[in-house]
Design a protein around this motif. Sequence first.
Motif, PDB file in Angstrom:
ATOM      1  N   ARG A 202      67.683 -49.248  26.966  1.00 53.17           N
ATOM      2  CA  ARG A 202      68.156 -50.485  27.546  1.00 53.17           C
ATOM      3  C   ARG A 202      67.645 -51.603  26.682  1.00 53.17           C
ATOM      4  NH1 ARG A 202      66.125 -50.858  33.655  1.00 53.17           N
ATOM      5  NH2 ARG A 202      66.675 -53.087  33.207  1.00 53.17           N
ATOM      6  N   PHE A 203      66.493 -51.686  26.275  1.00 52.22           N
ATOM      7  CA  PHE A 203      66.138 -52.643  25.332  1.00 52.22           C
ATOM      8  C   PHE A 203      66.928 -52.764  23.917  1.00 52.22           C
ATOM      9  CE2 PHE A 203      63.420 -53.866  21.526  1.00 52.22           C
ATOM     10  CZ  PHE A 203      63.146 -55.286  21.984  1.00 52.22           C
ATOM     11  N   LEU A 204      67.411 -51.547  23.430  1.00 52.86           N
ATOM     12  CA  LEU A 204      68.348 -51.509  22.297  1.00 52.86           C
ATOM     13  C   LEU A 204      69.615 -52.216  22.650  1.00 52.86           C
ATOM     14  CD1 LEU A 204      67.449 -48.040  20.897  1.00 52.86           C
ATOM     15  CD2 LEU A 204      66.613 -50.311  19.897  1.00 52.86           C
ATOM     16  N   ARG A 205      70.176 -51.813  23.984  1.00 56.32           N
ATOM     17  CA  ARG A 205      71.513 -52.487  24.119  1.00 56.32           C
ATOM     18  C   ARG A 205      71.314 -53.979  24.103  1.00 56.32           C
ATOM     19  NH1 ARG A 205      71.920 -47.712  27.028  1.00 56.32           N
ATOM     20  NH2 ARG A 205      71.116 -48.587  29.079  1.00 56.32           N
ATOM     21  N   THR A 206      70.572 -54.406  24.885  1.00 56.59           N
ATOM     22  CA  THR A 206      70.022 -56.007  25.005  1.00 56.59           C
ATOM     23  C   THR A 206      70.004 -56.576  23.902  1.00 56.59           C
ATOM     24  OG1 THR A 206      69.006 -55.595  27.052  1.00 56.59           O
ATOM     25  CG2 THR A 206      68.502 -57.452  26.205  1.00 56.59           C
ATOM     26  N   GLU A 254      54.407 -56.692  18.214  1.00 55.74           N
ATOM     27  CA  GLU A 254      55.800 -56.870  19.073  1.00 55.74           C
ATOM     28  C   GLU A 254      57.060 -57.137  18.024  1.00 55.74           C
ATOM     29  OE1 GLU A 254      56.807 -58.992  23.223  1.00 55.74           O
ATOM     30  OE2 GLU A 254      55.232 -59.956  22.017  1.00 55.74           O
ATOM     31  N   LEU A 255      57.987 -56.120  18.799  1.00 58.07           N
ATOM     32  CA  LEU A 255      59.116 -56.321  17.914  1.00 58.07           C
ATOM     33  C   LEU A 255      59.813 -57.448  17.882  1.00 58.07           C
ATOM     34  CD1 LEU A 255      58.610 -53.173  17.955  1.00 58.07           C
ATOM     35  CD2 LEU A 255      61.388 -52.553  18.195  1.00 58.07           C
ATOM     36  N   VAL A 256      59.943 -57.964  18.847  1.00 57.02           N
ATOM     37  CA  VAL A 256      60.743 -59.389  19.346  1.00 57.02           C
ATOM     38  C   VAL A 256      59.550 -60.031  20.166  1.00 57.02           C
ATOM     39  CG1 VAL A 256      62.525 -60.594  20.223  1.00 57.02           C
ATOM     40  CG2 VAL A 256      62.825 -58.295  19.275  1.00 57.02           C
ATOM     41  N   PRO A 257      58.853 -61.076  19.438  1.00 57.14           N
ATOM     42  CA  PRO A 257      57.850 -61.857  20.064  1.00 57.14           C
ATOM     43  C   PRO A 257      58.261 -62.429  21.354  1.00 57.14           C
ATOM     44  CG  PRO A 257      57.690 -61.983  17.556  1.00 57.14           C
ATOM     45  CD  PRO A 257      58.784 -61.177  17.955  1.00 57.14           C
ATOM     46  N   GLY A 258      57.457 -62.481  22.281  1.00 57.94           N
ATOM     47  CA  GLY A 258      57.725 -63.183  23.770  1.00 57.94           C
ATOM     48  C   GLY A 258      59.189 -62.264  24.544  1.00 57.94           C
ATOM     49  N   SER A 259      59.543 -61.510  23.986  1.00 61.50           N
ATOM     50  CA  SER A 259      60.748 -60.662  24.599  1.00 61.50           C
ATOM     51  C   SER A 259      60.288 -59.779  25.606  1.00 61.50           C
ATOM     52  CB  SER A 259      61.716 -60.132  23.887  1.00 61.50           C
ATOM     53  OG  SER A 259      62.596 -59.225  24.232  1.00 61.50           O
ATOM     54  N   ARG A 260      60.785 -59.639  26.817  1.00 66.56           N
ATOM     55  CA  ARG A 260      60.322 -58.680  27.979  1.00 66.56           C
ATOM     56  C   ARG A 260      61.393 -58.293  28.395  1.00 66.56           C
ATOM     57  NH1 ARG A 260      56.416 -61.273  32.139  1.00 66.56           N
ATOM     58  NH2 ARG A 260      58.182 -62.592  32.513  1.00 66.56           N
ATOM     59  N   LEU A 261      61.404 -56.741  28.871  1.00 73.98           N
ATOM     60  CA  LEU A 261      62.175 -56.032  29.671  1.00 73.98           C
ATOM     61  C   LEU A 261      61.785 -55.806  31.203  1.00 73.98           C
ATOM     62  CD1 LEU A 261      65.301 -54.725  30.155  1.00 73.98           C
ATOM     63  CD2 LEU A 261      63.845 -52.500  29.251  1.00 73.98           C
ATOM     64  N   SER A 262      62.391 -56.442  32.121  1.00 73.66           N
ATOM     65  CA  SER A 262      61.931 -56.474  33.494  1.00 73.66           C
ATOM     66  C   SER A 262      62.506 -55.494  34.261  1.00 73.66           C
ATOM     67  CB  SER A 262      61.789 -57.963  33.994  1.00 73.66           C
ATOM     68  OG  SER A 262      61.113 -58.700  33.346  1.00 73.66           O
ATOM     69  N   VAL A 263      61.623 -54.581  35.116  1.00 70.51           N
ATOM     70  CA  VAL A 263      62.275 -53.578  36.084  1.00 70.51           C
ATOM     71  C   VAL A 263      61.657 -53.779  37.361  1.00 70.51           C
ATOM     72  CG1 VAL A 263      62.263 -50.927  36.592  1.00 70.51           C
ATOM     73  CG2 VAL A 263      62.393 -51.890  34.206  1.00 70.51           C
ATOM     74  N   PRO A 264      62.851 -54.270  38.326  1.00 67.76           N
ATOM     75  CA  PRO A 264      62.545 -54.680  39.601  1.00 67.76           C
ATOM     76  C   PRO A 264      61.956 -53.266  40.432  1.00 67.76           C
ATOM     77  CG  PRO A 264      64.542 -55.864  39.041  1.00 67.76           C
ATOM     78  CD  PRO A 264      64.202 -54.945  37.957  1.00 67.76           C
ATOM     79  N   LEU A 265      61.007 -53.310  41.256  1.00 70.59           N
ATOM     80  CA  LEU A 265      60.745 -52.177  41.776  1.00 70.59           C
ATOM     81  C   LEU A 265      60.428 -52.317  43.592  1.00 70.59           C
ATOM     82  CD1 LEU A 265      57.576 -50.975  39.880  1.00 70.59           C
ATOM     83  CD2 LEU A 265      59.911 -50.180  39.761  1.00 70.59           C
ATOM     84  N   TYR A 266      61.003 -51.421  44.292  1.00 68.68           N
ATOM     85  CA  TYR A 266      61.166 -51.643  45.574  1.00 68.68           C
ATOM     86  C   TYR A 266      60.218 -50.209  46.129  1.00 68.68           C
ATOM     87  CZ  TYR A 266      65.006 -54.593  44.484  1.00 68.68           C
ATOM     88  OH  TYR A 266      65.899 -55.452  43.972  1.00 68.68           O
TER      89      TYR A 266
END
Length: 293
Positions: A202-206, A254-266
């Motif tokens: 997912r990170f790669l596609r983003t 960090e590969l991309v400083p400041g970049s985050r991938l967020s995953v909502p949890l329920y």
Amino acid sequence: MDSAQLETFAAVVREGSFDAAARVLNLTPSAVSQRIKALEQTAGQVLVRRAKPCQATEAGQPLLRLAGQIALLEREALDAARGGRGGSWTRAAIVVNADSLATWFMPALAAVPPALRLLFDVHQDDQEHTAELLRSGVVMAAVTAQNVPVQGCRSQRLGAMHYRAVAAPGRYAEWFADGVTPRALADAPMLVLNRKDQLQHRFLRTLTRKEVDPPIHYVPSVTAFDEAIRLGLGWGMVPAQVADADLAAGRYRELVPGSRLSVPLYWQHWRLESAALTALTTAVQATAAEALR
């Protein structure tokens, strides 16, 4: 429908075999087999897939959930009849994604009042797949990325896990000397927890807006996964709760400083009026409110 048959059915699926269920229930394997056959005759369908381990068929899944709910309510009713003094322990089966289990979830279990006498049976699966165990009746509650409630369940948002893409500093300099480009990402080894884990992809596609197919190491342990990154085997997505300290100490880059991938949890659980489920839900929500802000 016989409650003893339901209890036996649940034990076969939980323990994985007729013999193991017989040991737990203090029955002979023949008695277990007879109860399962009688239950299947009543239902008019095969309920147990005779495999290793045994599994509930699609027809058996609603009955597995019913068996668990009846056992929980019976235990709580008996406790109430005793004036709340408590009696036997109750097994609470839950499924959680690996990163939650390694970071914030265990304090939630520790916050459940000991007086409830719950024995936790914790399963681990990818957050995109944990709801399947809830749907099948194997567990009573799940931490999941799916917000649509499973039939017969309630769903409540917990927050989100935030991930950072990191690598060992020396390897970063080697793999991304000319920048974090699609070509560099296609060549740099990548770490993945297991074959259900799609975070890195997912990170790669983003990042690249296209499919990239890098070489992959599979490391099925959160602790070993983090160590593999520090040792330079590959880059990977690490929860911010873990990555931030290593980034500050210089153990990660960090590969991309400041970049985050967020995953909502329920948090999804049986729609059942149960003191145990209510206490467990309260503990999970309170812990997640602090950890997943």
